[in-house]
Design a protein around this motif. Structure first.
Motif, PDB file in Angstrom:
ATOM      1  N   THR A  12       0.852  -1.189   0.000  1.00 17.13           N
ATOM      2  CA  THR A  12       0.000   0.000   0.000  1.00 17.13           C
ATOM      3  C   THR A  12       0.886   1.235   0.000  1.00 17.13           C
ATOM      4  O   THR A  12       1.723   1.387   0.897  1.00 17.13           O
ATOM      5  CB  THR A  12      -0.905   0.019   1.249  1.00 17.13           C
ATOM      6  N   PRO A  13       0.746   2.115  -0.996  1.00 15.92           N
ATOM      7  CA  PRO A  13       1.570   3.332  -1.010  1.00 15.92           C
ATOM      8  C   PRO A  13       1.410   4.130   0.284  1.00 15.92           C
ATOM      9  O   PRO A  13       0.311   4.287   0.806  1.00 15.92           O
ATOM     10  CB  PRO A  13       1.023   4.110  -2.212  1.00 15.92           C
ATOM     11  N   GLY A  14       2.534   4.601   0.813  1.00 20.52           N
ATOM     12  CA  GLY A  14       2.516   5.374   2.047  1.00 20.52           C
ATOM     13  C   GLY A  14       2.689   4.539   3.296  1.00 20.52           C
ATOM     14  O   GLY A  14       2.835   5.061   4.396  1.00 20.52           O
ATOM     15  N   LYS A  15       2.674   3.226   3.152  1.00 16.79           N
ATOM     16  CA  LYS A  15       2.829   2.310   4.289  1.00 16.79           C
ATOM     17  C   LYS A  15       4.057   1.429   4.066  1.00 16.79           C
ATOM     18  O   LYS A  15       4.498   1.236   2.947  1.00 16.79           O
ATOM     19  CB  LYS A  15       1.598   1.420   4.420  1.00 16.79           C
TER      20      LYS A  15
ATOM     21  N   ALA B 130       8.293   6.357   3.713  1.00 14.33           N
ATOM     22  CA  ALA B 130       7.238   5.695   2.932  1.00 14.33           C
ATOM     23  C   ALA B 130       6.029   6.612   2.793  1.00 14.33           C
ATOM     24  O   ALA B 130       5.447   6.733   1.710  1.00 14.33           O
ATOM     25  CB  ALA B 130       6.840   4.378   3.591  1.00 14.33           C
ATOM     26  N   GLN B 131       5.659   7.268   3.877  1.00 11.63           N
ATOM     27  CA  GLN B 131       4.506   8.173   3.866  1.00 11.63           C
ATOM     28  C   GLN B 131       4.763   9.368   2.943  1.00 11.63           C
ATOM     29  O   GLN B 131       3.895   9.759   2.174  1.00 11.63           O
ATOM     30  CB  GLN B 131       4.201   8.647   5.291  1.00 11.63           C
ATOM     31  N   SER B 132       5.971   9.940   3.012  1.00  9.77           N
ATOM     32  CA  SER B 132       6.257  11.142   2.226  1.00  9.77           C
ATOM     33  C   SER B 132       6.363  10.852   0.731  1.00  9.77           C
ATOM     34  O   SER B 132       6.172  11.741  -0.090  1.00  9.77           O
ATOM     35  CB  SER B 132       7.545  11.809   2.708  1.00  9.77           C
TER      36      SER B 132
ATOM     37  N   CYS C  99       7.727   0.151  -3.539  1.00  7.68           N
ATOM     38  CA  CYS C  99       7.182  -0.433  -2.319  1.00  7.68           C
ATOM     39  C   CYS C  99       8.253  -0.365  -1.238  1.00  7.68           C
ATOM     40  O   CYS C  99       9.350  -0.889  -1.400  1.00  7.68           O
ATOM     41  CB  CYS C  99       6.784  -1.884  -2.551  1.00  7.68           C
ATOM     42  N   PHE C 100       7.931   0.307  -0.155  1.00  8.47           N
ATOM     43  CA  PHE C 100       8.810   0.335   1.009  1.00  8.47           C
ATOM     44  C   PHE C 100       8.445  -0.873   1.860  1.00  8.47           C
ATOM     45  O   PHE C 100       7.289  -1.039   2.243  1.00  8.47           O
ATOM     46  CB  PHE C 100       8.627   1.630   1.801  1.00  8.47           C
TER      47      PHE C 100
END
Length: 176
Positions: free
Chosen positions: A46-49, A90-92, A100-101
């Protein structure tokens, strides 16, 4: 003799054009590895996570797409320092949906961590289609990590003709 050289040249040109026609033309082509980056399922990340990898899903999950993976151990002091930075990073960069982080706990994945020859934690490794492209060895602070990710992403967004020419010369060397 010139006739032989001309025929050999034509064969090489035909071989190179055949190889080029078999390479999928994709805008998600890595100029780092010169390989098409396979699309990753959004179910995997999930982007940002930060996506938690496990030994059971590591190879299957990372075989497609771009992953920036943090290898860590829970009792590692340096790992605890990087934990919030990793989440904030990841959030930024959540708008960069192609990256993917992820993180892998080496306490439970000793064989995988050993495969990467990791000697200390945390280790940050850039993967493309399951292959290690680069091991991050800079300062583990937010601004340096963000610059690294942006630089790597910029390299992936660039279709460098120099890479393709290099590939053709390698082909030519194989034929000759």
């Amino acid at each position: 003799m010139p006739k032989f050289s001309y025929i050999l040249y034509l064969l090489v040109v035909l071989l190179v054009s055949k190889v080029n026609s078999e390479i999928p033309s994709s805008e998600n082509r890595s100029s780092i590895t010169n390989q098409a980056v396979k699309p990753r399922s959004l179910d995997d990340c999930t982007p940002g996570k930060v996506f938690s990898l496990a030994p059971e899903n590591y190879y299957e999950t990372t075989k497609s797409g771009i992953f920036f993976v943090k290898f860590y151990e829970p009792n590692c002091i340096g790992c605890r320092k990087v934990e919030n930075i990793w989440t904030d990073l990841a959030q930024s960069l959540k708008l960069k949906r192609n990256i993917c982080f992820a993180e892998l706990n080496c306490q439970f994945a000793k064989l995988i961590c050993k495969d990467y020859e990791l000697r200390y934690e945390p280790n940050l490794v850039w993967l493309e289609n399951g292959f290690k492209v680069r091991h991050y060895d800079g300062d583990q602070n937010f601004s340096d990590l963000k610059k690294f990710v942006n630089d790597m992403n910029r390299l992936n967004d660039t279709n460098s003709s120099a890479e393709r020419i290099h590939f053709h010369f390698k082909l030519l060397e194989l034929v000759l």
